[in-house]
Motif scaffolding. Structure first.
Motif, mmCIF file in Angstrom:
data_model
loop_
_atom_site.group_PDB
_atom_site.id
_atom_site.type_symbol
_atom_site.label_atom_id
_atom_site.label_comp_id
_atom_site.label_asym_id
_atom_site.label_seq_id
_atom_site.Cartn_x
_atom_site.Cartn_y
_atom_site.Cartn_z
ATOM 1 N N CYS A 1 0.842 -1.213 0.000
ATOM 2 C CA CYS A 1 0.000 0.000 0.000
ATOM 3 C C CYS A 1 0.869 1.252 0.000
ATOM 4 N N ALA A 2 1.964 1.217 0.766
ATOM 5 C CA ALA A 2 2.891 2.356 0.778
ATOM 6 C C ALA A 2 3.523 2.538 -0.600
ATOM 7 N N ALA A 3 3.924 1.426 -1.237
ATOM 8 C CA ALA A 3 4.517 1.505 -2.577
ATOM 9 C C ALA A 3 3.517 2.101 -3.569
ATOM 10 N N TRP A 4 2.249 1.683 -3.476
ATOM 11 C CA TRP A 4 1.198 2.210 -4.349
ATOM 12 C C TRP A 4 0.983 3.703 -4.074
ATOM 13 N N TYR A 5 0.845 4.055 -2.802
ATOM 14 C CA TYR A 5 0.579 5.446 -2.421
ATOM 15 C C TYR A 5 1.708 6.378 -2.880
ATOM 16 N N PHE A 6 2.954 6.016 -2.577
ATOM 17 C CA PHE A 6 4.062 6.908 -2.911
ATOM 18 C C PHE A 6 4.312 6.975 -4.414
ATOM 19 N N TRP A 7 3.985 5.915 -5.160
ATOM 20 C CA TRP A 7 4.081 6.004 -6.626
ATOM 21 C C TRP A 7 3.144 7.115 -7.120
ATOM 22 N N ASN A 8 1.937 7.120 -6.606
ATOM 23 C CA ASN A 8 0.965 8.149 -7.023
ATOM 24 C C ASN A 8 1.346 9.551 -6.571
ATOM 25 N N GLN A 9 2.239 9.663 -5.614
ATOM 26 C CA GLN A 9 2.696 10.966 -5.119
ATOM 27 C C GLN A 9 3.845 11.554 -5.936
ATOM 28 N N ILE A 10 4.453 10.763 -6.801
ATOM 29 C CA ILE A 10 5.621 11.234 -7.561
ATOM 30 C C ILE A 10 5.379 12.588 -8.235
ATOM 31 N N PRO A 11 4.270 12.789 -8.968
ATOM 32 C CA PRO A 11 4.082 14.091 -9.632
ATOM 33 C C PRO A 11 3.939 15.264 -8.658
ATOM 34 N N ASN A 12 3.584 14.995 -7.414
ATOM 35 C CA ASN A 12 3.487 16.067 -6.418
ATOM 36 C C ASN A 12 4.852 16.515 -5.914
ATOM 37 N N HIS A 13 5.880 15.721 -6.186
ATOM 38 C CA HIS A 13 7.216 16.030 -5.685
ATOM 39 C C HIS A 13 8.225 16.322 -6.791
ATOM 40 N N THR B 1 10.797 3.272 1.663
ATOM 41 C CA THR B 1 11.672 2.690 2.679
ATOM 42 C C THR B 1 11.540 3.429 4.008
ATOM 43 N N ARG B 2 11.545 4.758 3.979
ATOM 44 C CA ARG B 2 11.411 5.535 5.221
ATOM 45 C C ARG B 2 10.078 5.241 5.910
ATOM 46 N N TRP B 3 8.984 5.164 5.138
ATOM 47 C CA TRP B 3 7.676 4.869 5.724
ATOM 48 C C TRP B 3 7.694 3.491 6.384
ATOM 49 N N CYS B 4 8.235 2.491 5.677
ATOM 50 C CA CYS B 4 8.290 1.136 6.235
ATOM 51 C C CYS B 4 9.133 1.097 7.511
ATOM 52 N N ASN B 5 10.274 1.789 7.496
ATOM 53 C CA ASN B 5 11.125 1.832 8.691
ATOM 54 C C ASN B 5 10.406 2.514 9.855
ATOM 55 N N LEU B 6 9.719 3.604 9.565
ATOM 56 C CA LEU B 6 8.987 4.335 10.596
ATOM 57 C C LEU B 6 7.906 3.460 11.235
ATOM 58 N N LYS B 7 7.260 2.632 10.416
ATOM 59 C CA LYS B 7 6.192 1.758 10.901
ATOM 60 C C LYS B 7 6.720 0.431 11.448
ATOM 61 N N GLY B 8 8.025 0.206 11.366
ATOM 62 C CA GLY B 8 8.613 -1.018 11.902
ATOM 63 C C GLY B 8 8.482 -2.231 11.005
ATOM 64 N N TYR B 9 8.205 -2.033 9.714
ATOM 65 C CA TYR B 9 8.082 -3.144 8.774
ATOM 66 C C TYR B 9 9.441 -3.502 8.194
ATOM 67 N N GLU B 10 9.645 -4.788 7.997
ATOM 68 C CA GLU B 10 10.823 -5.246 7.271
ATOM 69 C C GLU B 10 10.619 -4.882 5.800
#
Length: 177
Positions: A49-61, A128-137
């Motif tokens: 879900c994070a990978a999907w969400y951040f892909w869609n955020q690319i044009p905003n950044h 990666t930062r989101w996963c690390n923040l949430k404690g996911y491998e």
């Protein structure tokens, strides 16, 4: 002895060039961090879900980026990114009559602002930062694969490949677990 890492990028091509690029980003060791496929449908994990969400955020950044077809798979992401020209309204695939540069693979160089590498490094870092923040491998492979889309026929073929990827998962070379 000095170790030189070879780039997978096309020698002589400026990856800031307005064009369509087909991207594949794999997880480290192709581990199934991003979800699973059941009955030909992709089910996303929290990391997916994070990978999907951040892909869609690319044009905003990143300015001058337009997203096309993409899919998050269990151990990789496929997507088409279009780098847009400077407000001249031209479609690079449809309007360019130039020959694609050919050449050998060059040595790895630094990412340039606005380049495909800079965009994808930003994307991978955000996930990666989101996963690390949430404690996911979670880990990505250090590189990504790109294909410079040559024409509209190829663009449509790649769009279909992306859309059908979950249905063809059993035959996919990235389905290694």
């Amino acid at each position: 002895m000095e170790y030189l890492q070879k780039s997978l990028r096309l020698d002589g091509w400026d990856y800031r060039t307005p064009w369509f690029y087909f991207i594949t980003i794999c997880t480290k060791n192709r581990k199934y961090y991003l979800g699973e496929i059941k009955n030909g449908r992709m089910g996303l994990s929290d990391q997916g879900c994070a990978a999907w969400y951040f892909w869609n955020q690319i044009p905003n950044h990143f300015e001058k980026v337009k997203l096309d077809s993409f899919i998050v798979m269990p151990n990789h992401v496929h997507g088409i990114i279009q780098l847009l020209p400077e407000d001249n309204g031209l479609n690079p695939v449809a309007s360019c009559n130039c020959k694609m540069p050919q050449g050998k693979i060059r040595e790895f160089g630094k990412s340039k602002a606005g380049s495909l590498s800079m965009i994808l490094n930003g994307y991978k870092g955000a996930v990666t930062r989101w996963c690390n923040l949430k404690g996911y491998e979670f880990k990505w492979q250090s590189r990504f694969h790109d294909h410079i889309i040559r024409n509209e026929k190829s663009l449509n073929r790649i769009r279909e490949y992306i859309e059908c990827n979950p249905l063809n998962w059993e035959k996919d070379s990235k389905n290694v677990m």
